[in-house]
Scaffold this active site. Structure first.
Site, PDB file in Angstrom:
ATOM      1  N   ASP A  68     -15.846 -50.298  57.730  1.00 44.37           N
ATOM      2  CA  ASP A  68     -16.854 -51.108  58.443  1.00 44.37           C
ATOM      3  C   ASP A  68     -17.549 -50.657  59.381  1.00 44.37           C
ATOM      4  OD1 ASP A  68     -16.729 -53.934  59.382  1.00 44.37           O
ATOM      5  OD2 ASP A  68     -16.298 -53.622  61.528  1.00 44.37           O
ATOM      6  N   PHE A  83     -31.508 -52.103  53.483  1.00 46.21           N
ATOM      7  CA  PHE A  83     -31.090 -53.431  53.870  1.00 46.21           C
ATOM      8  C   PHE A  83     -30.455 -53.574  55.192  1.00 46.21           C
ATOM      9  CE2 PHE A  83     -27.402 -50.845  52.190  1.00 46.21           C
ATOM     10  CZ  PHE A  83     -26.389 -51.236  53.249  1.00 46.21           C
ATOM     11  N   ASP A  95     -31.976 -51.382  58.385  1.00 48.07           N
ATOM     12  CA  ASP A  95     -32.764 -50.337  58.253  1.00 48.07           C
ATOM     13  C   ASP A  95     -34.347 -50.269  58.392  1.00 48.07           C
ATOM     14  OD1 ASP A  95     -30.363 -49.458  57.117  1.00 48.07           O
ATOM     15  OD2 ASP A  95     -30.888 -49.597  54.990  1.00 48.07           O
TER      16      ASP A  95
END
Length: 218
Positions: free
Chosen positions: A60, A177, A180
């Protein structure tokens, strides 16, 4: 064989930089609500281990903005979907301008490993289901006894954390993605980096490197 719970082939390729045999597995585990990544990943790893029956990895990750006390953190995916990456960047920069501070942030990743067995004491946290292991200080983790009681029905999960610090900027770059484009590290946003450059400094890569050292002796 390690089973990495993900549908993201990029994560698997990154893991293969550190581990010999990794196989992706598509499993929809319960994503509990928590203000920390550890309990979320640990719960997922337990459910995944019960489903797969072999050693599993669950990760996570999130963006933790200093000016917002770490928000969005574990809620990063939801905030990305509802508020949007550019809006998060605008709010972080506006907040920094109000306070006269640099809009700093960090990406964090927690990798949870479960194989049904207990773990010898190391500086890395162990989640026993009641979160006692996760809540220990770093010094206490290093001296924790493996004879500590385990909650009935739970299996221990080992947690490994990686992080990379940077600052929030105007969106730049076409790669990557999520957040970023607004996260700059050493003058370059993650979206401006090649996959190899990003993997070399990424929060996930750092967590994987720590896990790989542990797993080599497991």
């Amino acid at each position: 064989m390690l089973h990495y719970v993900t549908t993201n082939e990029g994560k698997v390729r990154e893991a293969e930089e550190y581990l010999d045999e990794v196989r992706a597995v598509d499993f929809d585990y319960t994503e509990v609500q928590a203000d920390d990544l550890g309990p979320i990943a640990a719960r997922g790893a337990r459910e995944a281990y019960a489903h797969v029956g072999d050693p599993v990895l669950v990760d996570d990750a999130g963006l933790f903005v200093d000016g917002f006390d770490g928000f969005p953190g574990p809620y990063s995916a939801y905030v990305e979907e509802t508020l949007g990456v550019e809006r998060v960047g605008d709010l972080a920069r506006d907040r920094a301008e109000e306070t006269g501070e640099t809009p700093r942030a960090q990406f964090k990743c927690t990798i949870a490993y479960c194989d049904g067995e207990d773990f010898a004491a190391t500086p890395d946290a162990v989640d026993y289901g009641d979160r006692r292991g996760h809540d220990l200080s770093a010094d206490d983790r290093a001296t924790a006894s493996t004879t500590d009681s385990v909650v009935a029905g739970d299996v221990p999960v080992k947690l490994f954390e990686g992080r990379v610090r940077g600052r929030i900027v105007e969106p730049r770059g076409e790669g990557g993605f999520g957040y970023d484009p607004i996260f700059e590290h050493d003058g370059t946003t993650l979206a401006e980096m090649s996959a190899a450059e990003k993997n070399a400094i990424s929060h996930r890569g750092r967590a994987l490197a720590t896990f790989a050292e542990f797993y080599a002796e497991r």
